[in-house]
Design a protein around this motif. Structure first.
Motif, PDB file in Angstrom:
ATOM      1  N   THR B  45       0.821  -1.214   0.000  1.00 25.65           N
ATOM      2  CA  THR B  45       0.000   0.000   0.000  1.00 25.65           C
ATOM      3  C   THR B  45       0.854   1.264   0.000  1.00 25.65           C
ATOM      4  O   THR B  45       0.324   2.364  -0.081  1.00 25.65           O
ATOM      5  CB  THR B  45      -0.934   0.037   1.226  1.00 25.65           C
ATOM      6  N   ASP B  46       2.164   1.089   0.107  1.00 24.44           N
ATOM      7  CA  ASP B  46       3.059   2.247   0.063  1.00 24.44           C
ATOM      8  C   ASP B  46       3.394   2.542  -1.394  1.00 24.44           C
ATOM      9  O   ASP B  46       4.378   2.041  -1.937  1.00 24.44           O
ATOM     10  CB  ASP B  46       4.329   1.943   0.878  1.00 24.44           C
ATOM     11  N   ILE B  47       2.543   3.362  -2.002  1.00 26.96           N
ATOM     12  CA  ILE B  47       2.630   3.546  -3.455  1.00 26.96           C
ATOM     13  C   ILE B  47       3.875   4.358  -3.839  1.00 26.96           C
ATOM     14  O   ILE B  47       4.469   4.138  -4.898  1.00 26.96           O
ATOM     15  CB  ILE B  47       1.358   4.254  -3.969  1.00 26.96           C
ATOM     16  N   ALA B  48       4.277   5.275  -2.964  1.00 27.51           N
ATOM     17  CA  ALA B  48       5.437   6.118  -3.266  1.00 27.51           C
ATOM     18  C   ALA B  48       6.683   5.274  -3.469  1.00 27.51           C
ATOM     19  O   ALA B  48       7.599   5.655  -4.204  1.00 27.51           O
ATOM     20  CB  ALA B  48       5.648   7.135  -2.151  1.00 27.51           C
ATOM     21  N   SER B  49       6.735   4.086  -2.838  1.00 31.03           N
ATOM     22  CA  SER B  49       7.933   3.251  -2.929  1.00 31.03           C
ATOM     23  C   SER B  49       7.962   2.402  -4.192  1.00 31.03           C
ATOM     24  O   SER B  49       8.908   1.663  -4.424  1.00 31.03           O
ATOM     25  CB  SER B  49       8.005   2.328  -1.706  1.00 31.03           C
ATOM     26  N   LEU B  50       6.915   2.496  -5.018  1.00 30.09           N
ATOM     27  CA  LEU B  50       6.842   1.619  -6.202  1.00 30.09           C
ATOM     28  C   LEU B  50       7.712   2.111  -7.351  1.00 30.09           C
ATOM     29  O   LEU B  50       7.893   1.405  -8.334  1.00 30.09           O
ATOM     30  CB  LEU B  50       5.398   1.500  -6.685  1.00 30.09           C
ATOM     31  N   GLY B  51       8.242   3.336  -7.233  1.00 26.19           N
ATOM     32  CA  GLY B  51       8.991   3.884  -8.359  1.00 26.19           C
ATOM     33  C   GLY B  51       8.025   4.378  -9.425  1.00 26.19           C
ATOM     34  O   GLY B  51       6.817   4.380  -9.210  1.00 26.19           O
ATOM     35  N   PRO B  52       8.555   4.824 -10.572  1.00 24.07           N
ATOM     36  CA  PRO B  52       7.662   5.377 -11.594  1.00 24.07           C
ATOM     37  C   PRO B  52       6.696   4.323 -12.142  1.00 24.07           C
ATOM     38  O   PRO B  52       7.116   3.219 -12.494  1.00 24.07           O
ATOM     39  CB  PRO B  52       8.611   5.879 -12.684  1.00 24.07           C
ATOM     40  N   VAL B  53       5.425   4.674 -12.145  1.00 29.37           N
ATOM     41  CA  VAL B  53       4.382   3.761 -12.605  1.00 29.37           C
ATOM     42  C   VAL B  53       3.469   4.513 -13.557  1.00 29.37           C
ATOM     43  O   VAL B  53       3.166   5.680 -13.338  1.00 29.37           O
ATOM     44  CB  VAL B  53       3.538   3.259 -11.404  1.00 29.37           C
ATOM     45  N   THR B  54       3.059   3.849 -14.631  1.00 32.22           N
ATOM     46  CA  THR B  54       2.047   4.437 -15.506  1.00 32.22           C
ATOM     47  C   THR B  54       0.790   3.590 -15.422  1.00 32.22           C
ATOM     48  O   THR B  54       0.840   2.379 -15.636  1.00 32.22           O
ATOM     49  CB  THR B  54       2.535   4.494 -16.961  1.00 32.22           C
ATOM     50  N   LEU B  55      -0.308   4.226 -15.066  1.00 31.25           N
ATOM     51  CA  LEU B  55      -1.584   3.519 -14.997  1.00 31.25           C
ATOM     52  C   LEU B  55      -2.435   3.917 -16.194  1.00 31.25           C
ATOM     53  O   LEU B  55      -2.728   5.088 -16.393  1.00 31.25           O
ATOM     54  CB  LEU B  55      -2.347   3.902 -13.722  1.00 31.25           C
ATOM     55  N   THR B  56      -2.834   2.932 -16.978  1.00 32.89           N
ATOM     56  CA  THR B  56      -3.765   3.219 -18.071  1.00 32.89           C
ATOM     57  C   THR B  56      -5.175   2.955 -17.572  1.00 32.89           C
ATOM     58  O   THR B  56      -5.472   1.861 -17.100  1.00 32.89           O
ATOM     59  CB  THR B  56      -3.456   2.327 -19.284  1.00 32.89           C
ATOM     60  N   VAL B  57      -6.021   3.978 -17.660  1.00 29.95           N
ATOM     61  CA  VAL B  57      -7.377   3.871 -17.124  1.00 29.95           C
ATOM     62  C   VAL B  57      -8.388   4.088 -18.246  1.00 29.95           C
ATOM     63  O   VAL B  57      -8.333   5.095 -18.937  1.00 29.95           O
ATOM     64  CB  VAL B  57      -7.610   4.924 -16.017  1.00 29.95           C
ATOM     65  N   TRP B  58      -9.286   3.118 -18.430  1.00 33.81           N
ATOM     66  CA  TRP B  58     -10.367   3.277 -19.400  1.00 33.81           C
ATOM     67  C   TRP B  58     -11.647   3.563 -18.645  1.00 33.81           C
ATOM     68  O   TRP B  58     -12.119   2.723 -17.880  1.00 33.81           O
ATOM     69  CB  TRP B  58     -10.564   1.993 -20.214  1.00 33.81           C
ATOM     70  N   ASP B  59     -12.221   4.758 -18.854  1.00 30.24           N
ATOM     71  CA  ASP B  59     -13.489   5.030 -18.213  1.00 30.24           C
ATOM     72  C   ASP B  59     -14.496   5.534 -19.230  1.00 30.24           C
ATOM     73  O   ASP B  59     -14.166   5.761 -20.397  1.00 30.24           O
ATOM     74  CB  ASP B  59     -13.322   6.014 -17.048  1.00 30.24           C
TER      75      ASP B  59
END
Lengths: 305, 453
Positions: B45-59
């Motif tokens: 749940t510690d998202i800051a520690s995940l490094g660079p992330v790209t989330l593709t969101v289809w809404d």
């Protein structure tokens, strides 16, 4: 190499080809680029569609092989059979009516020496230029319960027959068909005008000397002379009738009930909305075969007469 | 021109290429067939520690206030987690429904998608193992406390996708939806009719409006789904709630051809025959219908809370909303549920970041943003202070149905083909082309074929 290409269309070609290119692979090299494109974008998808049509597949999970069951459905499923029936009805509106109207219009426009001919030609051809989606949206407004069609009926004292045309179980399919007639008549007219203007005036002069009236002229000279154009017009319009998708999608979505569903709409509906990919492919393949057969027949008749 | 040998050769080559294409293709779907994703996994749940992330969101939040809330929440999320970039791909409801299937089974599937709750979409994706069960994150973020059971059932499937309404959560909805009755108070007053408070009074009001020379109900049904909401509303008042729930979730043990359902179908047919709807319901579309209502051409409109923003913009103070008034002695029941839930795809390479995103856009802060942008939050509804007017009516109606009444699922959830089957059948019912019994047996055939397979 370039020599063979240029020489190709001349009458001496067969002899020279025998001399220059003994290997069939030689010829293949010329068609190869086109063939690759054709195979990738037409033959492969066609083969894949035939392949898919043998499976029961929802588009996501592993498919089950069902053999010809999907084709059996096309014959036995009432809804699907009805869809093919509707396509045949649309042929009347998309092909036969426009051809009849087009013949009359083309004869009048060429033989009667109308003033402002290019203007009329443009007006008649205009529906062809407009995207089918736009046509559908516009006609949906015209057919609405408070639309212009009903207003017009009211003005001429036929207010009693006014109705929501696209929502009426009996009239929805003919109402869609009339849109097709409106669109296709222009194409047929322009094609036939080209054919008629090619007929030498002397023929008509001779006919008139023999005492033929305009009707006789039409059947004795005009009609036989535009045989080739008629075949082309029928081929194009019959294909358009059987392929109708956008018009149905925009105007009725196959309704009311399933009374205006057509095969190409069923292909879309089954593949993308109901998750019945195999069935959709079978409908598509069947439709392709039917279109091919009908056009073969039309072409044969056009050649023979 | 073409010599005969050349033509045969060409045909032979074509056949060869075609045959090769056939051979190269294996059983359709085998490339996607995999074990269903595990329901237990370690969660970060510690998202800051995940490094660079790209989330593709289809809404599918394309319209006014919906789009605005999405933009605001996305911006806030990226501000909180600068290492996460959100690539948003927004398309209309219909476009999303027709493209999601291909997208999920493709190589480049999005991370987060909005998938319709029913079997045609979410159910099919769960069965194919395309969506991740949310259980591990639900425990970490406390989503089971955030959502009441009545909402959770709308996003729950067993991992094989066979049972709807139970099992694991597969998506989180943002907004609530309730189908109720919009009415035009000025018209009612002009005709001397009181706002109905029971189902009997409502039907009497329909008759009185008709007798007064006005159109009681606006309905545009070219698309065929609007009639489902009208039928559902009538059915909710006449058929026991548990039967409707079974039918709508596609569970065994219920039937469409019961006397109660027949009565409901008969009632809708009677309404149509009595001229309670505007002329030509199957010939005009949904937009034309609510626009006609907004111009005062009909007194009532049975429809979902999603019309509220447009109607308020068009009519201002002159439109009100209420849940369907129940028959005497019955609790208030209405069709409704959730907006399209957000789900995490099993192809996502950053499911933890995706889960954090889901948590963020459904938090109580997010619910406040939804309220501010004119949407109806699915949870914390009572805690919101909606703008006065129609919004308040809609919030009150949703709270009344969800908390004290029965929120009944959409009927097209039942089977992958139910929306299509029922839409066509109800068009026939409304036009009088089919009697209620025939319409119900068509629907029953679809339901039974699915339940018994």
């Amino acid at each position: 190499m370039a020599d063979t290409l240029l020489a190709g269309p001349t009458t001496t070609a067969p002899a020279r080809r025998g001399h220059l290119g003994p290997s069939p692979w030689h010829a293949l090299a010329y068609v190869a680029p086109a063939l690759v494109v054709y195979a990738a974008f037409v033959l492969y998808p066609l083969g894949r569609a035939v392949h898919l049509s043998l499976f029961d597949w929802d588009g996501l999970t592993l498919a089950t092989f069902v053999g010809l069951d999907n084709y059996l459905d096309v014959v036995t499923d009432g809804d699907l059979r009805a869809a093919f029936g509707h396509a045949l009805v649309l042929i009347v509106f998309f092909a036969l009516l426009p051809t009849a109207i087009g013949l009359v219009l083309a004869t009048l426009l060429t033989r009667a020496r109308v003033r402002g001919l290019p203007f009329f030609r443009t007006v008649v051809f205009l529906p062809q230029v407009i995207a089918m989606v736009v046509v559908g949206v516009a006609w949906r407004q015209l057919y609405a319960p408070d639309g212009s069609v009903n207003d017009l009926l009211g003005i001429v004292g036929l207010g009693g027959v006014a109705r929501a045309w696209l929502g009426d179980p009996t009239f929805a399919l003919p109402a869609v068909g009339v849109i097709g007639t409106w669109v296709q008549t222009g194409l047929v007219t322009v094609l036939l005008m080209a054919g008629i203007s090619r007929i030498p005036d002397q023929l008509y002069e001779a006919a008139r000397l023999d005492g033929a009236g305009p009707v006789r002229e039409f059947f004795a000279i005009t009609l036989p002379s535009v045989r080739a154009e008629l075949a082309v017009a029928l081929t194009l319009t019959v294909i358009a009738a059987l392929k109708t998708f956008d018009l149905i999608y925009i105007t009725t979505g196959g309704g009311p009930g399933n009374r205006t569903s057509v095969p190409s709409y069923e292909v879309y509906n089954r593949a993308f909305r109901l998750g019945e990919v195999g069935s959709a492919a079978a409908v598509g393949v069947t439709l392709t075969v039917i279109i091919f057969a009908i056009n073969l027949a039309v072409a044969r008749i056009g050649e023979r007469r | 021109m073409t010599s005969r040998p050349a033509r045969t050769r060409r045909a032979a080559v074509a056949a060869l290429v075609g045959a090769l294409g056939l051979l190269a293709a294996c059983t359709p779907g085998s490339e996607n067939a995999a074990a269903p994703p595990p329901t237990d996994r370690a969660v970060q749940t510690d998202i800051a520690s995940l490094g660079p992330v790209t989330l593709t969101v289809w809404d599918q939040e394309v319209r006014g206030g919906q789009n605005e809330q999405m933009e605001r929440l996305n911006a806030a999320f990226q501000q909180q987690y600068p290492n996460v970039t959100i690539k948003r791909d927004s398309r209309s409801f219909d476009d999303l429904a027709t493209t999601l299937r291909l997208a999920l089974s493709g190589n480049d599937a999005p991370d987060v998608v909005q998938a319709n709750n029913g079997r045609a979409d979410m159910g099919a994706f769960v069965a194919a193992g395309e969506l991740l069960p949310l259980e591990p994150w639900s425990r970490a973020y406390g989503w089971d406390q955030r959502y009441p059971d009545s909402v959770r059932q709308y996003v729950s499937y067993t991992p094989d996708g066979k049972v709807f309404g139970e099992g694991e959560m597969y998506g989180l909805p943002q907004v609530g939806e309730v189908v109720g009755i919009y009415y035009n108070p000025a018209e009612l007053q002009r005709l001397g009719i009181a706002v109905p408070t029971t189902w009997e009074e409502f039907e009497a009001a329909l008759a009185a409006v008709k007798a007064g020379g006005a159109t009681p109900l606006a309905l545009g049904n070219v698309e065929s789904w609007p009639a489902l909401h009208v039928f559902g509303t009538v059915q909710d008042q006449l058929v026991p709630a548990d039967q409707i729930t079974d039918l709508a979730f596609g569970r065994a043990g219920a039937s469409w051809t019961t006397p109660e359902n027949t009565q409901a179908a008969q009632r809708v047919a009677d309404w149509a025959r009595a001229g309670y709807f505007n002329e030509g319901v199957n010939g005009i579309d949904d937009n034309q219908a609510w626009q006609a209502f907004s111009r005062g051409e009909a007194v009532f409109l049975i429809g979902g809370s999603w019309y509220a923003a447009d109607l308020e913009a068009a009519m201002g103070q002159n439109v009100r909303f209420m849940p369907p008034p129940p028959p005497a002695g019955r609790p208030v029941s209405a069709t409704g549920g959730t907006g399209l839930p957000f789900a995490i795809t099993s192809a996502s390479d950053a499911p933890d970041a995706a889960a954090a995103y889901l948590d963020f856009i459904t938090s109580s802060d997010a619910m406040r943003v939804l309220t501010e942008t004119g949407n109806l939050p699915v949870v914390d509804t009572a805690a919101q202070t909606p703008p006065a007017g129609l919004s308040q009516d809609v919030f009150a109606a949703f709270a009344a149905v969800a908390d004290d009444g029965q929120l009944l699922p959409y009927l097209d959830y039942a089977t992958p083909t139910m929306g299509d089957t029922m839409g066509a059948a109800l068009q026939d019912l409304l036009s009088g082309a089919q009697p209620p019994e025939a319409v119900l047996s068509t629907v029953e055939a679809d339901y039974a074929a699915f339940v018994n397979r």
